[in-house]
Write an enzyme that holds these catalytic residues in place. Structure first.
Site, PDB file in Angstrom:
ATOM      1  N   LYS A  70     -36.314  -3.897 -15.404  1.00 33.11           N
ATOM      2  CA  LYS A  70     -36.628  -3.867 -16.834  1.00 33.11           C
ATOM      3  C   LYS A  70     -35.335  -3.646 -17.598  1.00 33.11           C
ATOM      4  CE  LYS A  70     -39.260  -1.476 -20.352  1.00 33.11           C
ATOM      5  NZ  LYS A  70     -40.380  -0.593 -20.641  1.00 33.11           N
TER       6      LYS A  70
ATOM      7  N   LYS B 276     -38.758  -8.092 -16.604  1.00 33.18           N
ATOM      8  CA  LYS B 276     -39.085  -8.005 -18.025  1.00 33.18           C
ATOM      9  C   LYS B 276     -37.806  -7.893 -18.819  1.00 33.18           C
ATOM     10  CE  LYS B 276     -41.306  -4.762 -20.996  1.00 33.18           C
ATOM     11  NZ  LYS B 276     -41.783  -3.436 -21.105  1.00 33.18           N
TER      12      LYS B 276
END
Ligand code: PBG
Length: 330
Positions: free
Chosen positions: A200, A255
Site C-alpha cells: 500500500k 493499492k
C-alpha cells in the site's frame, strides 16, 4: 524463438469479428472478480452522495441492507465496508474502533443475519476513528508501531466476532499480520481470512476516500509516508508481500491499482498467491467524472478493470463494481 513473417502471419485475422476477438481473449472480467466498497455512517438520511465521488454514497444501516440486496441482484457477492465516524466519537487513540456497538460491528452483525453468503470484508486500521486521522497511535508526533499493533489485534478480533469473513489490515504497521493471525488462531477463528494491504503506497489517489470517511480534515497536511510505501519502489513491495505471506496472509493486495500494475504483475509472478487490486477512490473519480462530462467514453472503466486482470489480479475492489456488473449482465 518462432519466426513470424508477414503475410503468413496477419495478426488482424483474429481481430476481424467481435466473436473472434472474444474467442482469443486472454483475460475475462466477470462479476465474480468484483468487490464493492461501501461507505456507512450513523446518519438519519438513508444515503448521502459523496461530493468527490460521483454516484457513490454514504449509507445508514437500512440503506446498506437495501444496497447489498441490489448488489446480489446484479451478481456482486463481496463487499468491503468503510465507516465515516461522527467527529464526537473520534479520539486520539481511536478507541471507538474497539466498541462492539460501533457502526461497523452493527453492520457486520446485521449483514451476517440477512446475507450469510455474502463475503464481508472489514478494514483493520484506526484512521476512521482517530482525531488526528492517522492509522495508528500518535506518540510524540510519531505513529507508534508496536503499540498500534496491539490495538489492531483487538480490532481484528472484534471484526471477526461481529461476522467479517475477511479481515483487511490497511494500516501498514510492521508485524501486524503475524500478530493478527496469532490472535485469530488463539481465539479459534481458524477460517477468518486475512487480506493484507501488503503493498500500500502513500498515494494522493486516496483523497476522495478520506473525504468520504471524514478523515481528511483530521489528517490535515500530515502525511502517511512513515508507514505507507514510497511510490518509487517495487522491490520493497515484494519484500512486504513476502513477509506478509510468511506472517499468515491468505491474500495480498496492491493499492492503488492502475498506476501500480507492474507491482501486481511482479507479485503474481514471484509468489503465485491470490492477489487483489484496489482501484482506489481517486482513480474511480477521475474516470467517472470524465465519463459524466463526456470527455471519456464509459468503456474506459471496464478497460481499467480488465487491465488489472491482465496484470494478474484475481479480484478487484472498485467503486464501479455495481455499474460494471450491470453492464456485464446486459
Ligand atoms: C485507511 C484506508 C484508506 C483507503 C482504504 N483504507 C485511506 C488511507 O490509507 O488514507 C483508501 C481507499 C480509497 O482511496 O479508495 N486505512
Amino acid at each position: 524463438m518462432i519466426k513470424r513473417t508477414y503475410p503468413q502471419t496477419r495478426l488482424r485475422r483474429t481481430r476481424a469479428k467481435s466473436f473472434l476477438r472474444d474467442l482469443i481473449a486472454e483475460n475475462n472480467l466477470n462479476t465474480d472478480d468484483l468487490i464493492q466498497p461501501i461507505f456507512i455512517a450513523d446518519q438519519s438520511e438513508d444515503k448521502i452522495e459523496i461530493p468527490s465521488m460521483p454516484r457513490i454514497h454514504r449509507h445508514n444501516l437500512d440503506s446498506l441492507y437495501f444496497e447489498v440486496e441490489a448488489l446480489t441482484q446484479v451478481g456482486i457477492k463481496s463487499i468491503a465496508i468503510f465507516p465515516a465516524i461522527d467527529a464526537g466519537k473520534k479520539d486520539k487513540d481511536g478507541s471507538y474502533a474497539l466498541d462492539e456497538s460501533n457502526i461497523v460491528c452493527l453492520a457486520l452483525t446485521g449483514l451476517a443475519e440477512r446475507f450469510p453468503d455474502i463475503i464481508k470484508i472489514a478494514d483493520v486500521a484506526l484512521d476512521p476513528y482517530t482525531d488526528h486521522g492517522h492509522d495508528g497511535l500518535l506518540m510524540n508526533g510519531r505513529v507508534e508501531n508496536d503499540e498500534t499493533v496491539k490495538l489492531l489485534q483487538d480490532q481484528a478480533l472484534l471484526l471477526a466476532q461481529s461476522g467479517a469473513d475477511i479481515i483487511a489490515p490497511s494500516d501498514m504497521m510492521d508485524g501486524r499480520i503475524k500478530a493478527i493471525r496469532d490472535t485469530l488462531e488463539s481465539n479459534k477463528f481458524f477460517d477468518t481470512i486475512i487480506l493484507s494491504y501488503a503493498a500500500k503506497y502513500a498515494s494522493s489517489f486516496y483523497g476522495p476516500f478520506r473525504e468520504a470517511v471524514g478523515s481528511a480534515a483530521n489528517l490535515g497536511k500530515a502525511s502517511k509516508k512513515t508507514y505507507q510505501m514510497n511510490f518509487a519502489n517495487l522491490d520493497e513491495a515484494l519484500h512486504e508481500v513476502g513477509m506478509d505471506i510468511e506472517e499468515g496472509a491468505d491474500i495480498v493486495m496492491v493499492k492503488p491499482g492502475t498506476a501500480y500494475l507492474d507491482v501486481v504483475h511482479s507479485i503474481k509472478s514471484k509468489f503465485q498467491v491470490p492477489t487483489f487490486v484496489y482501484q482506489v477512490s481517486g482513480e474511480y473519480s477521475m474516470l467517472q467524472l470524465s465519463i459524466e462530462k463526456g470527455w471519456l467514453d464509459k468503456d474506459v472503466m471496464l478497460e481499467s478493470l480488465m487491465c488489472c486482470k491482465r496484470a494478474g489480479a484475481n479480484a478487484i475492489l472498485s467503486y464501479a463494481a455495481k455499474q460494471i456488473a450491470v453492464e456485464l449482465n446486459s
